[in-house]
Enzyme design. Structure first.
Site, PDB file in Angstrom:
ATOM      1  N   HIS A 167       1.417   4.415  -2.898  1.00  0.00           N
ATOM      2  CA  HIS A 167       1.418   5.889  -2.806  1.00  0.00           C
ATOM      3  C   HIS A 167       2.588   6.473  -3.592  1.00  0.00           C
ATOM      4  O   HIS A 167       2.447   7.497  -4.253  1.00  0.00           O
ATOM      5  CB  HIS A 167       1.547   6.328  -1.342  1.00  0.00           C
ATOM      6  N   HIS A 222       0.838  -1.203   0.000  1.00  0.00           N
ATOM      7  CA  HIS A 222       0.000   0.000   0.000  1.00  0.00           C
ATOM      8  C   HIS A 222       0.876   1.258   0.000  1.00  0.00           C
ATOM      9  O   HIS A 222       0.631   2.203  -0.757  1.00  0.00           O
ATOM     10  CB  HIS A 222      -0.921  -0.030   1.234  1.00  0.00           C
ATOM     11  N   GLU A 223       1.911   1.242   0.841  1.00  0.00           N
ATOM     12  CA  GLU A 223       2.821   2.397   0.911  1.00  0.00           C
ATOM     13  C   GLU A 223       3.550   2.604  -0.410  1.00  0.00           C
ATOM     14  O   GLU A 223       3.693   3.733  -0.877  1.00  0.00           O
ATOM     15  CB  GLU A 223       3.833   2.197   2.046  1.00  0.00           C
TER      16      GLU A 223
END
Ligand SMILES: [Zn+2]
Length: 258
Positions: free
Chosen positions: A123, A119-120
């Site tokens: 980004h 998920h990071e």
């Protein structure tokens, strides 16, 4: 004023070309090199402020998962485990990832940690920092914002690190928007699946975060707000992710990081 307007016009012309990995049109007009520089500087500051963990097992697990994930994205990435009991993780432009020991302790398995890190990375791949900085620059601040990241204690420095998504490290709350969150979710879950991690564990992870946050504020959730629609959206996307997962497994991708 006129000059500012023409800058905006040029910016929007340039931005017209920018499209995120999920196909969303983006306002990004900062040079990537500059945003990456901001990320590297912020990462250095955090390394100076926060003790780096020397837990060999945690470091090995974080490295193993990051390597498996970033083999799918390309590029050189670095992950650092920070000694901090709060369950948090972040990734910065310039391909730097930070994971707190508290996050490693919170998850049940390698797939849940892969969901967090994926998920990071999402980004970063979708250039959300560039988008946030670009939006801010369009309204005000100017180039000083870029420099300010080296001084996280100043007001402008706080804005800069907040835009990079690591403000929580300094007590600055600047949550990602719903759009950025769901985009990072989709990129992240596809990425973990392609690397051979079970994408269904992303849902288990968010449920776990929700549970853990009952009655206490979680740093991670202050910058990555949890919404009921998140799990719904992930469920909806799961057939796609499961397809990628099965494909990865049939290619022999089966990470063993725990
Ligand atoms: Zn997020």
């Amino acid at each position: 004023m006129k000059k500012k307007l023409s800058v905006l016009v040029i910016a929007s012309l340039l931005a017209a070309c920018a499209v995120s990995p999920t196909g969303r049109k983006q306002l990004v007009f900062m040079p990537d090199a500059q945003i990456n520089q901001m990320g590297l500087q912020a990462f250095d500051s955090i390394k100076q402020e926060k003790p780096v963990s020397n837990n060999a097992r945690y470091i090995q697990v974080a490295n193993c998962i990051t390597q498996a994930l970033t083999r799918e994205t390309g590029g050189a990435w670095e992950v650092v485990v920070f000694e901090d009991p709060s369950p948090n993780a972040f990734a910065l432009p310039g391909n730097k990832i930070g994971v707190h020991t508290g996050m490693i302790q919170l998850v049940n398995n390698q797939d849940q940690l892969a969901a967090v890190i994926g998920h990071e990375i999402g980004h970063v791949l979708a250039k959300h920092s560039n988008e946030r900085v670009s939006q801010e620059m369009a309204v005000s601040q100017g180039m000083a914002l870029i420099q300010a990241v080296t001084a996280p204690q100043t007001a402008l420095g706080q804005t800069a690190i907040g835009l990079l998504g690591v403000g929580a490290q300094y007590g600055v709350l600047m949550p990602y928007s719903r759009t950025h969150e769901s985009e990072a979710d989709i990129i992240g879950v596809d990425l973990m699946a392609k690397a051979g991690f079970d994408p269904r564990q992303s849902i288990a992870l968010w449920q776990k975060m929700d549970q853990a946050s009952q009655g206490q504020s979680i740093e991670f959730l202050s910058t990555h707000p949890s919404h009921s629609t998140r799990i719904q959206d992930l469920n909806q996307h799961m057939p796609n992710a499961m397809g990628l997962f099965q494909q990865a497994r049939s290619m022999g991708k089966q990470p063993r990081c725990y």
